[in-house]
Design an enzyme around this catalytic site. Sequence first.
Site, PDB file in Angstrom:
ATOM      1  N   ARG A  74       0.809  -1.214   0.000  1.00 19.23           N
ATOM      2  CA  ARG A  74       0.000   0.000   0.000  1.00 19.23           C
ATOM      3  C   ARG A  74       0.846   1.270   0.000  1.00 19.23           C
ATOM      4  O   ARG A  74       0.329   2.358  -0.248  1.00 19.23           O
ATOM      5  CB  ARG A  74      -0.930   0.015   1.215  1.00 19.23           C
ATOM      6  CG  ARG A  74      -1.999  -1.069   1.176  1.00 19.23           C
ATOM      7  CD  ARG A  74      -2.799  -1.094   2.461  1.00 19.23           C
ATOM      8  NE  ARG A  74      -3.800  -2.154   2.435  1.00 19.23           N
ATOM      9  CZ  ARG A  74      -4.509  -2.525   3.487  1.00 19.23           C
ATOM     10  NH1 ARG A  74      -4.340  -1.911   4.647  1.00 19.23           N
ATOM     11  NH2 ARG A  74      -5.400  -3.502   3.385  1.00 19.23           N
ATOM     12  N   ARG A  86       4.071 -18.699  -8.605  1.00 18.73           N
ATOM     13  CA  ARG A  86       4.013 -19.531  -9.819  1.00 18.73           C
ATOM     14  C   ARG A  86       5.211 -20.467  -9.898  1.00 18.73           C
ATOM     15  O   ARG A  86       5.092 -21.642 -10.266  1.00 18.73           O
ATOM     16  CB  ARG A  86       3.966 -18.642 -11.056  1.00 18.73           C
ATOM     17  CG  ARG A  86       4.229 -19.400 -12.346  1.00 18.73           C
ATOM     18  CD  ARG A  86       4.148 -18.514 -13.562  1.00 18.73           C
ATOM     19  NE  ARG A  86       2.772 -18.278 -13.956  1.00 18.73           N
ATOM     20  CZ  ARG A  86       2.427 -17.626 -15.066  1.00 18.73           C
ATOM     21  NH1 ARG A  86       3.360 -17.123 -15.853  1.00 18.73           N
ATOM     22  NH2 ARG A  86       1.163 -17.455 -15.375  1.00 18.73           N
ATOM     23  N   LYS A 146      -2.324 -21.547  -6.188  1.00 23.26           N
ATOM     24  CA  LYS A 146      -2.034 -20.357  -5.386  1.00 23.26           C
ATOM     25  C   LYS A 146      -3.291 -19.647  -4.896  1.00 23.26           C
ATOM     26  O   LYS A 146      -3.235 -18.864  -3.949  1.00 23.26           O
ATOM     27  CB  LYS A 146      -1.138 -19.399  -6.153  1.00 23.26           C
ATOM     28  CG  LYS A 146      -1.772 -18.751  -7.371  1.00 23.26           C
ATOM     29  CD  LYS A 146      -0.744 -17.878  -8.088  1.00 23.26           C
ATOM     30  CE  LYS A 146      -1.326 -17.187  -9.297  1.00 23.26           C
ATOM     31  NZ  LYS A 146      -0.300 -16.381 -10.013  1.00 23.26           N
ATOM     32  N   ASN A 168       7.542   8.151   6.233  1.00 19.09           N
ATOM     33  CA  ASN A 168       6.101   7.941   6.259  1.00 19.09           C
ATOM     34  C   ASN A 168       5.762   6.508   6.673  1.00 19.09           C
ATOM     35  O   ASN A 168       4.865   6.282   7.506  1.00 19.09           O
ATOM     36  CB  ASN A 168       5.517   8.252   4.886  1.00 19.09           C
ATOM     37  CG  ASN A 168       4.039   7.967   4.793  1.00 19.09           C
ATOM     38  OD1 ASN A 168       3.632   6.945   4.237  1.00 19.09           O
ATOM     39  ND2 ASN A 168       3.221   8.859   5.314  1.00 19.09           N
ATOM     40  N   ARG A 173       3.589   2.674  10.466  1.00 19.36           N
ATOM     41  CA  ARG A 173       3.637   1.244  10.774  1.00 19.36           C
ATOM     42  C   ARG A 173       4.261   0.905  12.119  1.00 19.36           C
ATOM     43  O   ARG A 173       4.312  -0.278  12.494  1.00 19.36           O
ATOM     44  CB  ARG A 173       4.372   0.511   9.650  1.00 19.36           C
ATOM     45  CG  ARG A 173       3.678   0.652   8.298  1.00 19.36           C
ATOM     46  CD  ARG A 173       2.204   0.277   8.358  1.00 19.36           C
ATOM     47  NE  ARG A 173       1.594   0.269   7.023  1.00 19.36           N
ATOM     48  CZ  ARG A 173       0.352  -0.117   6.775  1.00 19.36           C
ATOM     49  NH1 ARG A 173      -0.417  -0.521   7.750  1.00 19.36           N
ATOM     50  NH2 ARG A 173      -0.117  -0.085   5.539  1.00 19.36           N
TER      51      ARG A 173
END
Length: 214
Positions: A74, A86, A146, A168, A173
């Site tokens: 994000r 994969r 998956k 930031n 966080r």
Amino acid sequence: MQITLLHFTPIHICSNAIRTCWQSFAKGDNGGEKDKELIDRVGNKYKHASTLEHLYYNFYIKGISRACLQELARHRLTSLSVKSSRYTLKELRNVPSFLPVNEENLARAEAFVVFTNNEKVNIASLKALENLREILHEGISNDLAKFAMPESYRTELSWSINARSLQNFLSLRTSKSALWEIQDLAKAIFEALPDDHRFIFEDCIQNHSHNLAD
């Protein structure tokens, strides 16, 4: 999780960029105390944070969950190169069953999934991991399998970010309202920074304890 700082921009690149504006190169000390004071004053105190964008950090992040990866993705102005499901799900195909649920199988599963301190959530992750293992063992392609990967499945990535964006990231966080795992990641990222760069980010860190069950 394991955090490795692969490369970083020398501190004098940022001070040189700041001095470009005033052509004050003669006052620099090649990333020493004068230059660091200048970066702190202009970039942090005076909020001319665009000057901090000249500093880049390249990390290798190993062992975070896909849930944490979603949170990390994000953040803008970062570059992520992520372990491919994969091509790498074959790592799970031929391992023994994770059932029944017991301490031994939970310990083995921890190589593939991130556990919390909530027993019910951990057992659900174990069962989801076993479902995925069975699908792969039956020869179903990774591209289909998956879709059954649990959010707790571990992954790894190369992650690059500039200092302004990292400020930031750390501010948001290390907050107690952030996902507990990304709180741990943010603190580990800060600890991996070079000692002479940490002054740029110290005011971004919110110190607190957290509960993994939250």
